[in-house]
Write a protein that holds these residues in place. Structure first.
Motif, mmCIF file in Angstrom:
data_model
loop_
_atom_site.group_PDB
_atom_site.id
_atom_site.type_symbol
_atom_site.label_atom_id
_atom_site.label_comp_id
_atom_site.label_asym_id
_atom_site.label_seq_id
_atom_site.Cartn_x
_atom_site.Cartn_y
_atom_site.Cartn_z
ATOM 1 N N ARG A 29 -2.121 -0.998 -4.461
ATOM 2 C CA ARG A 29 -0.708 -1.203 -4.815
ATOM 3 C C ARG A 29 0.069 -1.774 -3.632
ATOM 4 O O ARG A 29 0.895 -2.681 -3.807
ATOM 5 N N ILE A 30 -0.167 -1.261 -2.459
ATOM 6 C CA ILE A 30 0.531 -1.771 -1.275
ATOM 7 C C ILE A 30 0.153 -3.221 -1.010
ATOM 8 O O ILE A 30 1.009 -4.074 -0.765
ATOM 9 N N LEU A 31 -1.143 -3.504 -1.088
ATOM 10 C CA LEU A 31 -1.600 -4.871 -0.844
ATOM 11 C C LEU A 31 -1.017 -5.843 -1.866
ATOM 12 O O LEU A 31 -0.592 -6.950 -1.515
ATOM 13 N N SER A 32 -0.986 -5.440 -3.135
ATOM 14 C CA SER A 32 -0.595 -6.335 -4.217
ATOM 15 C C SER A 32 0.912 -6.469 -4.384
ATOM 16 O O SER A 32 1.396 -7.530 -4.816
ATOM 17 N N ALA A 33 1.663 -5.422 -4.087
ATOM 18 C CA ALA A 33 3.100 -5.437 -4.346
ATOM 19 C C ALA A 33 3.944 -5.569 -3.081
ATOM 20 O O ALA A 33 5.141 -5.871 -3.189
ATOM 21 N N HIS A 34 3.356 -5.356 -1.912
ATOM 22 C CA HIS A 34 4.117 -5.428 -0.660
ATOM 23 C C HIS A 34 3.565 -6.466 0.320
ATOM 24 O O HIS A 34 4.307 -7.321 0.801
ATOM 25 N N GLU A 35 2.294 -6.393 0.627
ATOM 26 C CA GLU A 35 1.725 -7.232 1.671
ATOM 27 C C GLU A 35 1.439 -8.661 1.205
ATOM 28 O O GLU A 35 1.766 -9.619 1.888
ATOM 29 N N PHE A 36 0.801 -8.805 0.046
ATOM 30 C CA PHE A 36 0.350 -10.134 -0.399
ATOM 31 C C PHE A 36 0.628 -10.381 -1.886
ATOM 32 O O PHE A 36 -0.265 -10.817 -2.615
ATOM 33 N N PRO A 37 1.842 -10.125 -2.384
ATOM 34 C CA PRO A 37 2.047 -10.255 -3.833
ATOM 35 C C PRO A 37 1.773 -11.662 -4.359
ATOM 36 O O PRO A 37 1.119 -11.816 -5.398
ATOM 37 N N TRP A 38 2.246 -12.687 -3.686
ATOM 38 C CA TRP A 38 2.024 -14.063 -4.157
ATOM 39 C C TRP A 38 0.566 -14.457 -3.988
ATOM 40 O O TRP A 38 -0.047 -15.023 -4.895
ATOM 41 N N ASP A 39 0.001 -14.154 -2.840
ATOM 42 C CA ASP A 39 -1.376 -14.560 -2.559
ATOM 43 C C ASP A 39 -2.372 -13.915 -3.508
ATOM 44 O O ASP A 39 -3.279 -14.583 -4.024
ATOM 45 N N ILE A 40 -2.227 -12.627 -3.746
ATOM 46 C CA ILE A 40 -3.177 -11.946 -4.611
ATOM 47 C C ILE A 40 -3.008 -12.417 -6.053
ATOM 48 O O ILE A 40 -3.993 -12.552 -6.793
ATOM 49 N N TYR A 75 -1.447 -15.802 -20.930
ATOM 50 C CA TYR A 75 -1.096 -15.653 -19.511
ATOM 51 C C TYR A 75 -0.264 -14.392 -19.318
ATOM 52 O O TYR A 75 -0.540 -13.560 -18.442
ATOM 53 N N ASP A 76 0.770 -14.246 -20.144
ATOM 54 C CA ASP A 76 1.674 -13.107 -20.000
ATOM 55 C C ASP A 76 0.971 -11.788 -20.285
ATOM 56 O O ASP A 76 1.147 -10.808 -19.553
ATOM 57 N N ASP A 77 0.178 -11.751 -21.361
ATOM 58 C CA ASP A 77 -0.507 -10.506 -21.713
ATOM 59 C C ASP A 77 -1.428 -10.043 -20.598
ATOM 60 O O ASP A 77 -1.497 -8.855 -20.276
ATOM 61 N N THR A 78 -2.148 -10.990 -19.996
ATOM 62 C CA THR A 78 -3.049 -10.626 -18.903
ATOM 63 C C THR A 78 -2.283 -10.086 -17.716
ATOM 64 O O THR A 78 -2.620 -9.043 -17.149
ATOM 65 N N ALA A 79 -1.226 -10.803 -17.316
ATOM 66 C CA ALA A 79 -0.434 -10.370 -16.164
ATOM 67 C C ALA A 79 0.155 -8.983 -16.394
ATOM 68 O O ALA A 79 0.125 -8.124 -15.497
ATOM 69 N N LEU A 80 0.679 -8.739 -17.598
ATOM 70 C CA LEU A 80 1.344 -7.472 -17.884
ATOM 71 C C LEU A 80 0.358 -6.317 -18.007
ATOM 72 O O LEU A 80 0.614 -5.211 -17.518
ATOM 73 N N ILE A 81 -0.769 -6.548 -18.653
ATOM 74 C CA ILE A 81 -1.762 -5.487 -18.808
ATOM 75 C C ILE A 81 -2.340 -5.079 -17.459
ATOM 76 O O ILE A 81 -2.406 -3.891 -17.117
ATOM 77 N N LEU A 82 -2.753 -6.061 -16.658
ATOM 78 C CA LEU A 82 -3.301 -5.738 -15.344
ATOM 79 C C LEU A 82 -2.239 -5.114 -14.447
ATOM 80 O O LEU A 82 -2.529 -4.221 -13.646
ATOM 81 N N ASN A 83 -0.985 -5.579 -14.578
ATOM 82 C CA ASN A 83 0.110 -5.003 -13.795
ATOM 83 C C ASN A 83 0.306 -3.532 -14.137
ATOM 84 O O ASN A 83 0.440 -2.684 -13.245
ATOM 85 N N ARG A 259 7.932 -6.837 3.103
ATOM 86 C CA ARG A 259 8.567 -6.567 1.807
ATOM 87 C C ARG A 259 8.669 -5.057 1.628
ATOM 88 O O ARG A 259 7.668 -4.374 1.451
ATOM 89 N N GLU A 260 9.895 -4.547 1.651
ATOM 90 C CA GLU A 260 10.090 -3.105 1.532
ATOM 91 C C GLU A 260 10.078 -2.658 0.071
ATOM 92 O O GLU A 260 9.558 -1.588 -0.256
ATOM 93 N N GLU A 261 10.649 -3.461 -0.829
ATOM 94 C CA GLU A 261 10.636 -3.146 -2.249
ATOM 95 C C GLU A 261 9.432 -3.820 -2.897
ATOM 96 O O GLU A 261 9.110 -4.966 -2.591
ATOM 97 N N PRO A 262 8.743 -3.152 -3.805
ATOM 98 C CA PRO A 262 7.548 -3.751 -4.412
ATOM 99 C C PRO A 262 7.895 -4.952 -5.287
ATOM 100 O O PRO A 262 8.950 -4.990 -5.933
ATOM 101 N N ARG A 263 7.011 -5.900 -5.315
ATOM 102 C CA ARG A 263 7.156 -7.076 -6.164
ATOM 103 C C ARG A 263 5.973 -7.068 -7.134
ATOM 104 O O ARG A 263 4.862 -7.459 -6.780
ATOM 105 N N TRP A 264 6.213 -6.605 -8.364
ATOM 106 C CA TRP A 264 5.161 -6.485 -9.354
ATOM 107 C C TRP A 264 5.026 -7.781 -10.140
ATOM 108 O O TRP A 264 5.984 -8.538 -10.298
ATOM 109 N N ALA A 265 3.836 -8.012 -10.688
ATOM 110 C CA ALA A 265 3.594 -9.225 -11.473
ATOM 111 C C ALA A 265 4.530 -9.317 -12.668
ATOM 112 O O ALA A 265 4.913 -10.409 -13.080
#
Length: 332
Positions: A29-40, A75-83, A259-265
């Motif tokens: 969660r930290i890696l995906s929502a704080h450290e590397f949200p765009w990259d991951i 596209y949306d269903d995949t992003a939302l389900i995995l998120n 990034r202090e606040e999480p950025r979710w897909a």
């Protein structure tokens, strides 16, 4: 009272205080929502996109026609389900509802355990390849972080009922390499799904940028993918430009505040199909019945990226979204 901002490597330091197995969900969660949200997001997009080059996967997706005619929804269903699985975990609630919905969709088709393992291996390998091997991350993932990510996807695989899951990152990497070497091949179906996905991704950008986005994106693809889809080989100039631009971006991001606040897909303005929100148990494909659950308003996206109202519905007022340069290529 003085407000103290986080230091650039504070999330990394917190991660290394956690256990790579017991705390794997929290670390990812930290890696995906704080450290590397765009990259991951980009890495996982390419991970799923490359599965189209496997004939048994690409042709199946084309045969459903969902990925060529309702690409935005998929596209949306995949992003939302995995998120939702990542954000809420595997316990009762939205995470488990999303996991159950994903498993229901998969069970509607005859998918081999080997194909499941391959898709899972792309999730494990591609973020590491993007951040470390390609050098597109603002910092490298540590062995501790790679182990935690591997453990997270092993856990996801067990919840999906996948058998014979590799135990280490190295084993996942070897499985991916062997599988692609043996099975990557051209099919009309795989090419059709690839074309539709690229069209969707290009339309995420303003019209004046689109002529550059397509060759830029193809220059990110490895030669084995280019060959499997029978695309013209990107020029050396485009390869060099794309690689240089991505590494320059990494240097810029390294100098930015953490990034202090999480950025979710789910926060991406590219996710457009459910303007009134969504229930993870009611999105996705329903092969045995109506593909759109009744009672949930969805929103079609035209070929130009413009919003198109569903039959009998008015187009909702336009709400400006945050500027973004995100792109991703995903499917469930």
């Amino acid at each position: 009272m003085e407000f103290v901002h986080m230091k650039r490597f504070e999330w990394r330091d917190r991660i290394h205080e956690l256990d790579a197995e017991a705390d794997c969900e929290q670390i990812v969660r930290i890696l995906s929502a704080h450290e590397f949200p765009w990259d991951i997001e980009q890495a996982l997009g390419i991970a799923l996109y490359r599965t189209y080059a496997v004939p048994s996967v690409g042709q199946l997706l084309a045969d459903t026609r969902e990925f060529t005619e309702r690409t935005q929804h998929r596209y949306d269903d995949t992003a939302l389900i995995l998120n939702d699985i990542l954000e809420h975990g595997f316990g009762p609630g939205r995470g488990r509802d999303a996991l159950r919905r994903m498993n229901q969709m998969h069970r509607a088709y005859d998918i081999s355990n080997a194909d499941y393992l391959y898709v899972l291996s792309t999730f494990v390998v591609m973020p590491v390849r993007w951040l470390n091997d390609y050098g597109y991350g603002w910092r490298r993932l540590s062995d501790h972080e790679i182990a935690a990510s591997t453990n997270y996807y092993r856990k996801l695989g067990r919840h999906m009922g996948i058998k014979n899951i590799p135990e280490t990152y190295a084993a996942f990497h070897q499985y991916l390499e062997d599988y692609e070497r043996e099975y990557f091949a051209y099919t009309d179906g795989g090419r059709a799904v690839s074309d539709a996905t690229l069209d969707l991704m290009v339309n995420f950008y303003p019209a004046w940028q689109r002529p550059l986005v397509r060759p830029f994106t193809k220059a990110l693809l490895e030669e084995r993918l280019i060959e499997a889809f029978d695309y013209p080989r990107p020029s050396k100039a485009w390869r060099a430009t794309t690689n240089g631009a991505m590494k320059l971006r990494a240097k810029v991001v390294r100098r930015m505040k953490p990034r202090e606040e999480p950025r979710w897909a789910r926060m991406s303005p590219n996710v457009r199909s459910y303007p009134d929100g969504y229930d993870p148990s009611r999105i996705g494909t329903f092969p045995q019945g109506c593909p759109v659950p009744h009672g949930m308003r969805t929103q079609e996206i035209g070929a130009t990226g413009a919003q198109v109202p569903a039959p009998g519905q008015a187009l909702p007022p336009q709400v400006p979204s945050e500027p973004t340069n995100q792109s991703s290529t995903q499917h469930p």
